[in-house]
Design a protein around this motif. Structure first.
Motif, short mmCIF file in Angstrom:
data_model
loop_
_atom_site.label_atom_id
_atom_site.label_comp_id
_atom_site.label_asym_id
_atom_site.label_seq_id
_atom_site.Cartn_x
_atom_site.Cartn_y
_atom_site.Cartn_z
N UNK A 146 38.54 50.04 45.61
CA UNK A 146 37.36 49.21 45.32
C UNK A 146 36.60 48.87 46.60
N UNK A 147 37.35 48.51 47.65
CA UNK A 147 36.72 48.15 48.92
C UNK A 147 35.95 49.33 49.52
N UNK A 148 36.47 50.55 49.36
CA UNK A 148 35.79 51.74 49.88
C UNK A 148 34.42 51.92 49.22
N UNK A 149 34.29 51.46 47.98
CA UNK A 149 33.02 51.55 47.26
C UNK A 149 32.17 50.28 47.44
N UNK A 150 32.64 49.35 48.27
CA UNK A 150 31.89 48.12 48.53
C UNK A 150 32.03 47.06 47.46
N UNK A 151 33.12 47.13 46.69
CA UNK A 151 33.35 46.15 45.62
C UNK A 151 34.49 45.24 46.04
N UNK A 152 34.23 43.94 45.97
CA UNK A 152 35.27 42.97 46.30
C UNK A 152 36.06 42.62 45.05
N UNK A 171 30.99 40.08 39.10
CA UNK A 171 29.68 40.58 39.53
C UNK A 171 28.82 40.96 38.36
N UNK A 172 27.81 41.76 38.64
CA UNK A 172 26.86 42.19 37.61
C UNK A 172 27.53 43.18 36.67
N UNK A 173 26.84 43.47 35.58
CA UNK A 173 27.37 44.43 34.61
C UNK A 173 27.52 45.81 35.24
N UNK A 174 26.57 46.18 36.07
CA UNK A 174 26.61 47.48 36.75
C UNK A 174 27.83 47.55 37.67
N UNK A 175 28.08 46.48 38.40
CA UNK A 175 29.21 46.43 39.33
C UNK A 175 30.54 46.54 38.57
N UNK A 186 35.37 52.34 36.30
CA UNK A 186 35.59 53.76 36.58
C UNK A 186 36.64 53.95 37.68
N UNK A 187 36.55 53.13 38.71
CA UNK A 187 37.48 53.25 39.83
C UNK A 187 38.89 52.84 39.40
N UNK A 188 39.00 51.73 38.69
CA UNK A 188 40.32 51.21 38.32
C UNK A 188 41.03 52.08 37.28
N UNK A 189 40.29 52.78 36.44
CA UNK A 189 40.91 53.66 35.44
C UNK A 189 41.73 54.77 36.09
N UNK A 190 41.40 55.14 37.32
CA UNK A 190 42.15 56.17 38.05
C UNK A 190 43.59 55.75 38.30
N UNK A 191 43.83 54.44 38.31
CA UNK A 191 45.16 53.92 38.62
C UNK A 191 45.98 53.64 37.36
N UNK A 192 45.50 54.07 36.22
CA UNK A 192 46.18 53.94 34.93
C UNK A 192 46.70 52.51 34.71
N UNK A 193 45.79 51.54 34.63
CA UNK A 193 46.23 50.15 34.42
C UNK A 193 46.82 49.97 33.02
N UNK A 194 47.74 49.00 32.91
CA UNK A 194 48.33 48.69 31.60
C UNK A 194 47.26 48.19 30.65
N UNK A 195 46.32 47.44 31.20
CA UNK A 195 45.24 46.88 30.40
C UNK A 195 44.04 46.68 31.31
N UNK A 196 42.86 46.90 30.76
CA UNK A 196 41.64 46.62 31.51
C UNK A 196 40.65 46.01 30.51
N UNK A 197 40.12 44.87 30.88
CA UNK A 197 39.28 44.11 29.95
C UNK A 197 38.09 43.52 30.70
#
Length: 167
Positions: free
Chosen positions: A21-27, A139-143, A149-160
């Motif tokens: 996330x940090x590499x893409x500028x997302x905190x 953050x915003x809806x776009x963020x 998209x980034x977090x789905x790569x890590x196969x989270x148990x849940x994402x909401x």
């Protein structure tokens, strides 16, 4: 303000996701052992909120119940407890009314949440207690979409995702 919450199984996965996330500028904020706790982040405990609401309702409903029970007994002239006498009957009516007010404060004040739980905060707290890690992106809806998209790569148990309601 939008929120995205992802549940990851271990610390290494959470750190890798946060780094991506940090590499893409997302905190992102990591919650879990060694990081912020649910309380530090501000994830409300539904049981604590329910207790506060029940107490607040009881301040008003218990005295109102006593007054109502006493008044009902006085107006109707019921002699339900002959051994208590006239004043005793009214006082017992008031006590029963106060008990009804206390029950009302539990049901109306959200006390059912003490036993049932409610909202999404409790499952997230339970996952933290089980040793899982949460990554929260605000953050915003776009963020939050980009973070999804980034977090789905890590196969989270849940994402909401959540959208904060402004009043």
């Amino acid at each position: 303000m939008n929120y995205l919450v992802a549940v990851l199984s271990d610390r290494i996965q959470a750190e890798a996701a946060d780094l991506a996330l940090e590499k893409e500028g997302i905190n992102g904020t990591i919650l879990g052992r060694g990081y912020k706790s649910a309380d530090e982040f501000g994830l409300i405990d539904p049981k604590e909120e329910a207790k506060k609401q029940v107490k607040l309702m009881a301040i008003w409903l218990v005295p109102f119940g006593f007054f109502s029970g006493f008044t009902f007994s006085l107006i109707t002239g019921l002699d339900t407890f002959a051994w208590a006498g006239e004043i005793g009957n009214h006082v017992i009516g008031g006590i029963l009314g106060a008990g009804s007010g206390a029950m009302g404060s539990v049901f109306v004040g959200g006390g059912v949440g003490l036993f049932e739980g409610g909202g999404d905060a409790l499952p997230y707290r339970n996952r933290l207690d089980a040793g899982k890690y949460l990554i929260v992106v605000q953050g915003s809806e776009t963020l939050t979409r980009q973070a999804t998209r980034i977090l789905r790569q890590f196969d989270p148990e849940n994402i909401q995702g959540y959208a904060a309601v402004t009043k």
